[in-house]
Design a protein around this motif. Structure first.
Motif, short mmCIF file in Angstrom:
data_model
loop_
_atom_site.label_atom_id
_atom_site.label_comp_id
_atom_site.label_asym_id
_atom_site.label_seq_id
_atom_site.Cartn_x
_atom_site.Cartn_y
_atom_site.Cartn_z
N GLU A 108 30.08 35.46 37.19
CA GLU A 108 29.38 35.43 38.47
C GLU A 108 29.62 34.10 39.18
OE1 GLU A 108 27.08 36.63 41.66
OE2 GLU A 108 27.97 37.77 40.00
N GLU A 109 29.63 33.05 38.42
CA GLU A 109 29.87 31.73 39.00
C GLU A 109 31.28 31.63 39.55
OE1 GLU A 109 28.80 27.95 40.19
OE2 GLU A 109 27.54 29.52 39.27
N VAL A 110 32.25 32.26 38.86
CA VAL A 110 33.64 32.26 39.34
C VAL A 110 33.75 33.01 40.65
CG1 VAL A 110 35.97 33.12 38.85
CG2 VAL A 110 34.67 31.95 37.07
N ARG A 111 33.03 34.15 40.80
CA ARG A 111 33.07 34.91 42.05
C ARG A 111 32.54 34.07 43.21
NH1 ARG A 111 29.81 37.56 45.14
NH2 ARG A 111 28.02 37.08 43.82
N LYS A 112 31.39 33.39 42.93
CA LYS A 112 30.82 32.54 43.99
C LYS A 112 31.79 31.41 44.37
CE LYS A 112 25.99 33.33 42.72
NZ LYS A 112 24.76 32.67 42.24
N ARG A 113 32.41 30.84 43.39
CA ARG A 113 33.33 29.75 43.67
C ARG A 113 34.55 30.24 44.45
NH1 ARG A 113 32.13 25.17 44.40
NH2 ARG A 113 34.18 24.39 43.75
N THR A 114 34.97 31.53 44.17
CA THR A 114 36.10 32.10 44.90
C THR A 114 35.78 32.23 46.38
OG1 THR A 114 36.80 33.31 42.91
CG2 THR A 114 37.68 34.06 45.03
N GLU A 115 34.54 32.68 46.67
CA GLU A 115 34.12 32.79 48.07
C GLU A 115 34.08 31.40 48.73
OE1 GLU A 115 30.39 34.70 47.98
OE2 GLU A 115 31.21 36.71 47.50
#
Length: 629
Positions: free
Chosen positions: A268-275
């Motif tokens: 989930e943290e990776v998804r947020k960082r991608t955005e």
């Protein structure tokens, strides 16, 4: 015991080990300090010990033999000079003997009778020595020689016998002292070696304990940490001690457990960082566009500099090489486009009165101090031809190149040549003006000569006197033109040079009896134009001439004072005074009747001056005039 030691904290263990080592070193130090005190006592004993006495005894024996030999020389001396020399040698060694007896008296450890007998025997022998010297000086050399060989030799044997017993005693004491000090030294060194060995062994044991209780657990902990950092979060940490390493291992285990828990929310943290990265990418695109616009503006600025009529260059301050030159600068110096880039600025400095390096260093010194330099500099073209330019250099900071110097240069060679032509023309005009003044002066001298010739045919003294007055006025004007002819400044004349010459000429002309009339002058350095200088010269001529002609009638002596003082930058005061008979009561300057007074008042008004007049029989006459410069 080792187990309990391991349970202690690392700090306590290190403290115990270092304290142990410090204790051992302290013991060694205290021992050495103690032995140093003992060695100090030995030094004191050395001073008092018979070693010094033994050496003094040996010196006494030797000096007694030398004295006896000198006494033989006294008895055998063939002249008074040889006698005096032998007596001087005997006295010298006698003083040395008494010095050594003093040492023996202070440091002897045996019975005083032993050294007192020896000293008494020496003093008795001294009486025999004095008797031999006295006989020798009286010329009784045979008696002196007999006493020396007989009674003198026997007494020397007596002294030697006394000194021998004293020497044996001192020598035996010295040998005993040396043996004792040798034993003490050996014991001290052995004890010191033993303490050093114990200290080294204690240090080795402490290092082994540290290795087993700290280094080995620390290596195991380090290996486990490296494996966990490579991704193996299930790795067990083997350290279980209660010291700081154990606490660190338990804290690290807790951290690894938290890492396992945090791993599950990592996606989930990776998804947020991608955005967030996508948004940052958009911002980056905007910045790139801004950068492109800035780049276009820089191109525009560069295009403007490339099309400037003046030569422009930019130099890197730290190494003095060109990093930019515009086409006008390249063309001015005869180089191809960008040919100067990367080359040093001294390449374009012409080696005229200074070397290119000295020229560059002078400009750099000013730039470092003020940040700007402006002036004329001689450059050299690629073909080797020097030319003059006007340059303005400014220093500034750049984000990439750091300190830079930007220079704007203009070729002023043609302008300088035109200025030189103007200067040459001006010089010619100055020469012509000087020639005009020279001819005016010569013409005035011609008029003066004509007057003199005319006076030769005149018999009337009154008429001759009038001609003399006219001649004096002509000379005062000619003196002005003569000084202008000799001066480099044709617009002004230095009145402090002109006035003394005029006054001196008048004194030579009118002073018939040397020393009758005294002169006092006080003249400031004042520069006057010719329209003011000539009237002032004529006024001075009339005033001083009148003083000689009228002020000292029926007077044996008199004084004339001439003063020219600057009041400020715009005016000055001319004063001529005498201590003569004063002005006649029926004459004044308000309505002058004589030509001289008319000249004075008329010229004063002509150059817008003011005239102050004072006269009396007691104080004489004073003319004071104030003029604008």
């Amino acid at each position: 015991m080792l187990k309990k030691f391991k349970e202690l904290s690392i700090g306590i263990r290190l403290g115990i080990g270092f304290s142990l080592i410090l204790l051992l070193f302290a013991i060694v130090s205290l021992f050495i300090i103690n032995r140093m005190g003992f060695l100090s006592d030995l030094t004191g004993m050395m001073y008092r010990h018979p070693l010094a006495v033994s050496n003094a005894v040996f010196r006494v024996d030797g000096n007694i033999i030398r004295i006896h030999r000198a006494m033989k020389d006294v008895a055998l001396a063939k002249s008074d000079a040889e006698t005096d020399e032998a007596v001087r040698i005997a006295d010298k060694y006698e003083k040395e003997v008494y010095k050594d007896f003093k040492i023996i008296e202070e440091r002897f450890l045996g019975e005083k009778r032993m050294y007192e007998d020896a000293r008494k025997a020496f003093r008795e022998w001294k009486a025999i020595r004095d008797e031999v010297i006295a006989l020798t000086r009286q010329g009784k050399k045979d008696e002196a020689a007999a006493i020396t060989k007989g009674k003198g030799a026997r007494h020397v044997d007596k002294v030697n016998t006394a000194m021998l017993s004293l020497s044996d005693f001192a020598q035996s004491k010295a040998e005993a002292f040396l043996n004792e000090t040798s034993d003490i030294r050996g014991k001290t060194l052995n004890t010191a070696y033993l303490l050093v060995i114990i200290t080294i062994l204690g240090s080795v044991i402490f290092v082994i304990l540290l290795t087993r209780t700290i280094i080995q657990p620390l290596s195991a902990l380090m290996s486990a940490v490296i494996e966990i950092s490579q991704g193996n979060l299930d790795k067990e940490i083997p350290v279980e001690s209660k010291d700081e390493l154990g606490q660190f291992a338990r804290a690290f285990k807790a951290m690894v457990a938290k890492l396992k828990d945090a791993y599950h929310g990592l996606e989930e943290e990776v998804r947020k960082r991608t955005e967030e990265l996508a948004e940052a990418n958009e911002n980056l695109k905007k910045k790139i566009n801004e950068h492109l616009r800035t780049e276009e503006e820089l191109k525009l600025y560069g295009l403007a500099m490339d099309n400037m009529a003046e030569g422009v260059n930019i130099v890197q301050a730290d190494n003095g090489v060109f990093i930019y030159t515009n086409p006008a600068f390249d063309k001015m110096l005869g180089y191809e486009r960008s040919e100067l880039l990367g080359r040093h600025i001294t390449l374009i400095n012409a080696p005229m009165y200074k070397s290119p390096e000295e020229t560059a260093q002078e400009i750099i010194s000013v730039l470092n101090e003020t940040g700007i330099w402006e002036g004329e500099v001689t450059n050299i073209r690629k073909n080797g031809k020097p030319f003059l330019t006007h340059a303005k250099v400014s220093a500034f900071q750049h984000s990439i190149h750091n300190a830079l110097w930007v220079t704007v240069q203009e070729d002023i060679e043609e302008r300088k040549q035109a200025e030189e032509k103007i200067k040459a023309s001006l010089k010619e005009k100055i020469v012509l003006l000087q020639e005009i003044h020279h001819r005016v002066k010569n013409n005035l001298h011609v008029i003066e000569s004509l007057l003199n010739m005319q006076m030769t045919s005149i018999q009337d003294p009154q008429t001759i006197q009038e001609f003399r007055i006219i001649e004096g006025r002509i000379k005062s004007m000619a003196l002005i033109h003569e000084q202008l002819y000799k001066s480099e400044n044709l617009a002004e004349i230095d009145f402090s040079d002109y006035a003394p010459n005029l006054i001196t000429r008048l004194f030579h002309a009118y002073q018939t009896k040397p020393g009758r009339i005294r002169l006092h002058t006080d003249i400031d350095k004042i520069l006057l134009n010719i329209s003011t200088a000539i009237p002032c010269g004529l006024i001075m001529n009339e005033l001083i001439s009148n003083c000689f002609k009228h002020a000292f009638t029926n007077r044996e002596k008199g004084k004339i004072t001439v003063s020219v003082k600057a009041d400020n930058d715009d005016s000055f005061t001319l004063t001529v005074s005498d201590d003569g008979v004063g002005f006649p009561e029926n004459k004044g300057i308000e309505s002058p009747k004589t030509l001289g007074l008319k000249i004075i008042t008329g010229l004063t008004r002509q150059i817008d001056g003011t005239l102050d007049f004072h006269s009396s029989k007691e104080s004489g006459t004073t003319f004071k005039m104030k003029f604008e410069i």
